[in-house]
Design an enzyme around this catalytic site. Structure first.
Site, mmCIF file in Angstrom:
data_model
loop_
_atom_site.group_PDB
_atom_site.id
_atom_site.type_symbol
_atom_site.label_atom_id
_atom_site.label_comp_id
_atom_site.label_asym_id
_atom_site.label_seq_id
_atom_site.Cartn_x
_atom_site.Cartn_y
_atom_site.Cartn_z
ATOM 1 N N HIS A 183 -5.171 -5.107 7.658
ATOM 2 C CA HIS A 183 -4.713 -3.910 8.357
ATOM 3 C C HIS A 183 -3.773 -4.311 9.487
ATOM 4 C CE1 HIS A 183 -7.823 -2.097 5.997
ATOM 5 N NE2 HIS A 183 -7.554 -0.913 6.461
ATOM 6 N N ARG A 199 -15.056 -0.369 8.940
ATOM 7 C CA ARG A 199 -14.817 -0.250 10.378
ATOM 8 C C ARG A 199 -13.460 -0.832 10.755
ATOM 9 N NH1 ARG A 199 -19.171 0.947 13.457
ATOM 10 N NH2 ARG A 199 -21.202 0.974 12.427
ATOM 11 N N ARG A 204 -8.458 -2.127 -4.211
ATOM 12 C CA ARG A 204 -8.638 -0.759 -3.711
ATOM 13 C C ARG A 204 -7.450 0.084 -4.144
ATOM 14 N NH1 ARG A 204 -8.897 2.349 2.065
ATOM 15 N NH2 ARG A 204 -7.068 1.121 2.574
#
Length: 1057
Positions: free
Chosen positions: A154, A759, A559
């Site tokens: 990320h 998270r 994903r």
């Protein structure tokens, strides 16, 4: 946003911290005096003094004087030239980064000096035994624990990797500076080294000039393993084992791994078109290549260490079998001459001319210079041409047994020097061998013809096995292991280059169990021969690494968004004249999917022609089928909302495996991937339990879970999008309820559940101290298993140094153990749940009425924050939006939180919370909230995290952004939001009983205050630069200056998004 000091901030000794800050600050001043001159340094110091004075006045309650000083500082900054502003931003940014290094160093120093560490294995094991847990229960719980930490790419890591490495070197130098035996000359040399590092940092461009590719991101993740986790894991497992031995009398089994690692880097294609099937294949192979490279280095070191002759009968037999096999085999290499044969018969394997660097160090010794103790092989990848190998490198299995373990490798050292060791058993000039398959075969053939008859004659000259005196059996066995590792690595290089390679399972390591077998035999031999102290050293560490990292270091998750799978099935059903899949209702979809899953024929015709997007999905499933569960972990479906979303992936996976198996003529390697629904929005979280119940009610699916996944259902819950959707408080409550419902659904069908927590690093995206987060989960949701993501800058912060990584792994282990054996308390009474519902409802209404329903908010957000400019940072491979829409809804959660963090308003975390707490308190429930805070861990942690963020918010700084950058017509909206922030502070303090924010964490408060003299001017600079840039948006120098301020503020807040 979570501060990287939050977990153990109380462990910092401020005297030593201040000393290191002064040392680094004075050295940076010296460097800047040389680099930018004394005149400019006077301006730097004046700005710092003004900012420091303003902070002191404000802390003392003298607001008027503080405002005057801040206005003076703003005025001086606005009068600066662009070059001056750029240089000032760089200087303060580096000050903040150096302070961050000092903070991390002191956490580690304090931890090393503490005899009793809170939350350590020793501490928690003792607590559990004291509370009535039996030693046997404790031992079994630890051995059965399954925690997986998933590293993601990320885009929240601001610093370039080059600067990260330089920061690590400074941390090592600070550690060296703590040695009490340093003499005057040593300390002077250390200071010179620090000056060199700081000078190098100043002369290095802080900004990424190109976006990283998905493969670049994966390489960064592999670097974390090599530089830190590779050394941290054995140390961590020793801690666990020693604590178990102390408290239960039994050590941790050698192949038991309470924690493993996964990765999304190169597998997360949700909204990222740059992650293709080919990228995923390359990353998966590269990860395997790196694993073998690391194992080869470790086996080499073991061969030097295990030089003894005494061994068990079984190991002796294995060593002789290996020698016999070598003798029987037809070697492609030039045979050994008689003198070499004599050397071999005496020692079992020729010794290298020198030890590898660091071989004299114990395996747990940390590298102090920030670099690997081993030379680094250039990683293969796109466009990579395999290194030319000398004869020995392309040798047969006899090669490693007889020759120098370091020879014939083209090696790149940390300083960039390239060395090509070309030791050869003969005096002939070594030939270069290309990796072209055809050339390789023809060269082997010619060489074989030239050697005919020689190997048979050689056997007549060599003694038979019984006469061979004193072979070194461990070296023989480990030499064979190394040879097989190198063959497997060479095969991976061919696969990475799409070159043909033979598939002979006997020549390669396919599974970790195959590699563990000879290592465990060596271990058992040493133990039975009275050399247990040797067995429990480097060899035990290697066995534990193999058990943890397996053949891939980190299994790669895939994903993809659920809509992409529906589009793929649309194309298939349309091609087969079955209608349009996405137009069917849920029951019809489930009926179709179940029927096809029970069938034995492929669904997708090999001749089908589909759009590029659909082809990409199908190709991804083919890659997964080809490499299997040995390389991949889970297939995560983002934006999942129905049972059909899961069965669709199961069908596409099954179909790809059937097709690949038919082409290969053998079953696919590994098993099927776990299919994991990810529930992200509030709506989907509320329906999560119903979706799982529906899935488990389907006979085929339930039997599939029991047969192929050991009766385990994995479910992922997303913190980022739910927080952006409804606000942090509502998201936290909906996540809590969703987990309860999912656990209950699985229990109804007798299925075990593992919850996967998506998270982020910031509290706005579900971040926070690891221990607190795990301890506040619903009772029964952590039953010895847990998966959790670690994202962006938090990967480097938590795992960038071996010492910090060991602490984090221990925290994960003990927190999960406590949550399993002593689950957190549920709400004491139903009234508390009703109050949470009411707070959540009011909070969500307030949040959405501002963010989604106020027509002025989007424009205000774009004016008041640097959100639009964040895209120039080049910190990630994926776009900032899932779709081209400009609305908040399609903006990713990271830039949403990132932008508000930069302005110090941190709105996503607290917006709506004040309204919710106020509404309940005004109805007379204040005392109930106080009781909930004291007795309910979930509510307490939620409020504590919000309080921590409020302590970092700065109303005067946020107001400055509004006054300078926001249109007059929208400034009232900003004023309303600032009033809402003050309301939130008021009611959070009322619930906690604190007089001021962060009262229960005064050390964290002080750490924040210590950064303000550098952080506040950075915000003022950013406002000024944004003002100029929005008038001259093509000015590249202004843009660079803005990006420098973004880096500096992120360093000061110790967080991005």
């Amino acid at each position: 946003m979570t501060d990287t000091t939050d977990d153990i901030a109380e462990e910092i000794s401020f005297q030593s911290f201040d000393d290191d800050c002064r040392l680094l600050g004075s050295l940076l001043n010296d460097v800047l005096q040389r680099e930018v001159g004394s005149n400019f340094m006077e301006k730097v110091e004046r700005n710092r003094v003004l900012a420091q004075s303003a902070c002191t006045m404000r802390a003392s309650g003298i607001e008027d004087t503080a405002e005057l000083l801040e206005k003076q500082l703003i005025s001086e900054i606005s009068d600066m030239t662009l070059e001056e502003a750029f240089t000032l931003a760089r200087a303060f940014s580096h000050y903040l980064n150096l302070m961050g290094i000092a903070e991390t160093h002191h956490r580690l120093r304090k931890a090393q000096n503490m005899a009793h560490m809170s939350g350590s294995c020793d501490d928690i094991f003792n607590q559990l035994l004291q509370s009535g847990v039996s030693p046997e229960e404790l031992y079994n719980a630890v051995c059965k624990q399954e925690v997986e930490i998933v590293l993601t790419a990320h885009p929240t890591q601001i610093n370039r990797r080059t600067l990260q490495y330089k920061h690590i070197r400074i941390a090592h130098l600070l550690d060296y500076n703590d040695r009490p035996d340093l003499g005057y000359e040593d300390r002077e040399m250390l200071i010179e080294d620090l000056v060199r590092e700081i000078t190098s940092i100043w002369q290095t461009d802080e900004l990424r000039r190109q976006k990283p590719t998905a493969v670049d991101e994966a390489r960064a993740g592999l670097n974390i393993v090599e530089q830190s986790l590779w050394r941290a894991v054995p140390h961590y497992l020793r801690r666990v084992s020693n604590a178990l031995k102390k408290h239960t009398g039994k050590s941790l089994p050698l192949t038991c791994t309470p924690i493993k690692f996964g990765s999304w880097m190169g597998g997360d294609r949700d909204g990222n078109p740059n992650v293709t099937a080919e990228v995923t294949r390359e990353v998966a192979l590269l990860s395997r290549w790196m694993a073998f490279d690391l194992y080869i280095r470790e086996v080499d070191s073991l061969r030097f260490e295990l030089s003894m002759n005494r061994c068990s009968d079984s190991l002796s037999r294995l060593a002789h079998e290996i020698i016999e096999k070598v003798d029987r085999s037809e070697s492609w290499n030039e045979p050994l001459n008689r003198s070499q044969s004599k050397t071999y018969s005496q020692s079992g394997a020729a010794l290298p001319s020198k030890l590898p660097e660091g071989a004299y160090l114990p395996s747990c010794t940390e590298c102090k210079d920030g670099e690997s103790k081993y030379p680094k092989l250039v990683c293969p990848g796109t466009g990579y041409m395999p290194l030319n190998r000398q004869d020995g490198k392309a040798a047969s299995s006899s090669n490693t047994l007889f020759q120098d373990s370091d020879k014939n490798l083209c090696i790149t050292y940390g300083n960039g020097t390239v060395a090509n060791s070309s030791y050869s058993p003969s005096a002939s000039t070594p030939r270069t061998v290309s990796f072209s398959s055809g050339q390789l075969l023809s060269q082997k053939k010619l060489f074989a013809e030239s050697q005919m008859g020689r190997s048979s004659f050689k056997k007549l000259l060599e003694p038979s096995l019984p006469q061979r005196p004193g072979i070194a059996p461990y070296r023989i066995v480990l030499g064979n292991v190394k040879d097989k590792l190198m063959k497997t690595q060479r095969r991976l290089e061919l696969l990475l280059e799409d070159l043909p390679c033979e598939h002979d399972a006997g020549d390669y390591y396919e599974t970790a169990d195959e590699l563990l077998e000879p290592l465990l035999m060596c271990y058992e031999s040493l133990q039975s021969s009275g050399s247990g102290v040797l067995a429990d050293g480097r060899l035990a560490d290697l066995i534990r690494r193999v058990a943890t990292f397996r053949m891939v270091l980190m299994k790669l998750d895939l994903r993809q968004e659920s809509a992409r799978h529906a589009e793929t099935l649309d194309a298939i059903t349309s091609y087969l004249d079955m209608g349009i899949y996405s137009e069917w209702d849920e029951e019809k979809k489930l009926d179709f999917l179940s029927r096809e899953l029970k069938g034995k024929r492929p669904l997708v015709p090999p001749t089908i022609k589909v759009a590029a997007d659909v082809r990409e999905v199908l190709d991804t499933f083919r890659v997964a089928a080809t490499l299997g569960s040995d390389s991949f972990g889970a297939y995560v479906i983002s934006m999942a909302s129905n049972a059909s979303d899961v069965l669709a992936v199961e069908l596409l996976q099954k179909d790809a495996r059937l097709a690949v198996s038919g082409e290969l003529g053998r079953p696919c390697s590994g098993g099927t991937l776990r299919v994991v629904p990810l529930f992200e929005t509030v709506k989907d979280l509320r329906g999560a339990g119903a979706v799982i119940r529906k899935l488990l009610s389907i006979d085929w699916y339930r039997e599939h879970i029991i047969k192929n996944h050991n009766g385990h259902q994995e479910v992922m819950v997303g913190y980022s999008d739910s927080g952006k959707d409804a606000g942090r408080f509502t998201a936290a409550w909906e996540l809590y309820k969703a987990q309860e419902d999912v656990v209950a659904a699985c229990n109804e069908y007798g299925i075990k559940v593992t919850l996967f927590h998506g998270r982020g690093g910031s509290i706005g995206r579900g971040g926070g101290p690891t221990y607190l987060a795990i301890q506040s989960q619903p009772p029964g949701s952590v039953m010895g298993t847990l998966r959790s993501t670690e994202q962006g800058e938090m990967v480097q912060a938590k795992f960038g140094l071996p010492q910090t990584a060991v602490r984090q792994l221990e925290v994960y282990t003990t927190a999960v153990l406590l949550a399993t054996m002593r689950p957190p308390l549920p709400p004491r009474e139903e009234k508390w749940r009703n109050l949470m519902e009411e707070i959540s409802k009011i909070s969500c209404q307030s949040y959405r009425s501002t963010v989604y329903e106020n027509p002025e908010f989007l424009a205000y957000f774009q004016e008041a924050t640097p959100q639009a400019e964040l895209g120039f940072l080049n910190i990630g491979s994926r776009p900032t939006r899932r779709k081209s829409s400009t609305g908040i809804g399609h903006l990713r959660a990271i830039p949403w939180v990132f932008a508000w963090t930069q302005t110090r308003f941190v709105l996503p975390v607290w917006l709506g919370v004040g309204s919710g707490l106020k509404g309940v308190c005004e109805k007379g429930h204040k005392e109930d909230l106080i009781a909930m805070y004291k007795e309910w861990p979930f509510f307490q942690s939620t409020i504590d995290l919000i309080e921590m963020v409020l302590g970092k918010a700065d109303i005067p700084i946020a107001k400055l952004y509004d006054e300078v950058l926001v249109s007059p017509s929208r400034q009232e909206l900003g004023a309303e939001l600032r009033r809402e922030l003050m309301t939130t502070e008021k009611y959070v303090l009322a619930v906690t009983g604190h007089e001021k924010l962060s009262q229960n964490n005064r050390i964290l408060r002080r750490l924040i205050e210590s950064r303000l003299p550098f952080l506040n001017p950075m915000n003022m600079l950013q406002v000024e630069i944004l003002k100029r840039l929005r008038r001259d948006d093509d000015n590249a120098k202004l843009r660079d200056a803005l990006l420098i301020t973004i880096n500096g503020i992120a360093a000061g807040m110790r967080n991005t998004g």
